[in-house]
Design a protein around this motif. Structure first.
Motif, PDB file in Angstrom:
ATOM      1  N   ASP A  13      68.307  92.539  50.249  1.00  0.00           N
ATOM      2  CA  ASP A  13      67.979  93.100  51.461  1.00  0.00           C
ATOM      3  C   ASP A  13      67.429  94.767  51.698  1.00  0.00           C
ATOM      4  N   ASP A  14      66.629  95.156  50.313  1.00  0.00           N
ATOM      5  CA  ASP A  14      65.983  95.941  50.181  1.00  0.00           C
ATOM      6  C   ASP A  14      64.449  96.154  49.877  1.00  0.00           C
ATOM      7  N   PRO A  42      62.926  97.017  54.243  1.00  0.00           N
ATOM      8  CA  PRO A  42      64.052  96.762  53.756  1.00  0.00           C
ATOM      9  C   PRO A  42      64.579  96.587  54.823  1.00  0.00           C
ATOM     10  N   SER A  44      68.393  96.623  55.078  1.00  0.00           N
ATOM     11  CA  SER A  44      69.912  97.760  54.074  1.00  0.00           C
ATOM     12  C   SER A  44      70.412  97.210  55.510  1.00  0.00           C
ATOM     13  N   ASN A 101      71.642  94.307  44.791  1.00  0.00           N
ATOM     14  CA  ASN A 101      71.198  96.060  45.903  1.00  0.00           C
ATOM     15  C   ASN A 101      71.348  97.250  44.752  1.00  0.00           C
ATOM     16  N   ASN A 105      77.876  97.886  47.360  1.00  0.00           N
ATOM     17  CA  ASN A 105      78.779  97.209  48.308  1.00  0.00           C
ATOM     18  C   ASN A 105      80.434  96.773  48.410  1.00  0.00           C
ATOM     19  N   SER A 113      76.190  95.204  54.749  1.00  0.00           N
ATOM     20  CA  SER A 113      76.065  94.622  53.839  1.00  0.00           C
ATOM     21  C   SER A 113      74.992  93.867  54.186  1.00  0.00           C
ATOM     22  N   THR A 115      73.157  92.711  52.018  1.00  0.00           N
ATOM     23  CA  THR A 115      73.051  91.946  50.570  1.00  0.00           C
ATOM     24  C   THR A 115      74.016  90.927  50.905  1.00  0.00           C
ATOM     25  N   SER A 133      75.220  94.096  42.951  1.00  0.00           N
ATOM     26  CA  SER A 133      74.740  95.451  44.303  1.00  0.00           C
ATOM     27  C   SER A 133      74.958  96.319  42.759  1.00  0.00           C
ATOM     28  N   TYR A 137      71.172 104.319  44.310  1.00  0.00           N
ATOM     29  CA  TYR A 137      70.700 104.191  44.743  1.00  0.00           C
ATOM     30  C   TYR A 137      68.802 104.632  44.105  1.00  0.00           C
TER      31      TYR A 137
END
Length: 259
Positions: A13-14, A42, A44, A101, A105, A113, A115, A133, A137
């Motif tokens: 998802d990034d 992205p 997220s 990720n 998560n 999430s 992801t 994950s 960050y």
């Protein structure tokens, strides 16, 4: 693609350029044939969102003779899985992995999430799936420590498959390899976000908001993902996508629904 090798679908998802995705590709390329379909930007916090009111686009990033076939998708992580399964692949993948990720998560974060929603979508399609994950960050986070564990977990799933209707939510603590105590099967901790909004005004005087908040773990159990991560373990939570509250059915059947 070599049919003797497992076929592995990778998403996240990034976004397609995220270092976490690149780390996952490197590991999976050692295990089987790889197809990557990831968002072009992205996504997220998108949860299980799908695109219904806009067009979807796929952009092929690899050449036909490249060992790894890559596509970017204009939609959500779930869109990526749907398009891969229905439009690109000739057969169902043996495994879908999502991530890695950039950020946690664990606990209630699984609900929000992108992801994990991609992994869940694969599970709905009957594909063994794992969401990975890292509790970091930073865009330039160190994913090297995770790679042997990602390989081990993925090979175990390929060898043993997963119970029907279950996918895995795997979270890694931000630790050096020598400080990781192992892999721990956990339950999802009972925790929540205490939201607050930072209210501001545009130059034109219109109110706007930034979502903020504090993560509060209300669970003191030592069998949770939050406990495992705080104590140097990789947490593995089996997640089901049947949202029926089976434990409540007996009580609800005592109510006077038809009188």
């Amino acid at each position: 693609m070599d049919t003797a090798k497992p076929l592995i679908l990778i998403t996240n998802d990034d976004g397609v350029s995220a270092p976490g995705l690149r780390a996952l590709i490197a590991v999976m390329a050692e295990i089987g044939d790889v197809l990557v379909v990831a968002p072009d930007k992205p996504q997220s916090g998108m949860g299980h969102a799908i695109t219904t009111n806009n067009t979807l686009y796929l952009n092929k990033l690899s050449k036909d003779d490249d060992a790894i076939q890559e596509y970017s998708c204009s939609g959500t992580p779930v869109d990526c899985v749907k398009l891969a399964v229905n439009e690109i692949l000739k057969r169902k993948p043996d495994l879908c992995v999502s991530g890695v990720n950039h950020g946690s998560n664990s606990s209630i974060n699984v609900i929000y999430s992108g992801t994990m929603s991609a992994a869940v979508e694969a599970g709905i399609e009957g594909i063994p799936a794992i969401g990975f994950s890292l509790l970091d960050y930073d865009w330039n986070a160190d994913f090297e420590t995770m790679k042997p564990f990602i390989r081990k977990i993925s090979l175990e799933v390929l060898e043993n498959s997963l119970p029907k209707g279950v996918v895995l939510n795997v979270n890694f603590p931000k630790l050096a390899k020598e400080n990781i105590n192992g892999i721990k099967i956990c339950r999802q901790a009972k925790a929540r976000w205490m939201e607050k909004f930072d209210k501001r005004k545009t130059p034109q005087g219109r109110d706007y908001y930034w979502l903020a908040g504090e993560f509060v773990n209300q669970d003191k159990g030592e069998d949770t993902d939050e406990w495992a991560l705080a104590n140097g373990y990789i947490s593995v939570v089996p997640v089901q996508f049947d949202l029926t509250a089976h434990h409540a059915a007996q009580e609800l059947n005592t109510w006077k629904w038809n009188e």
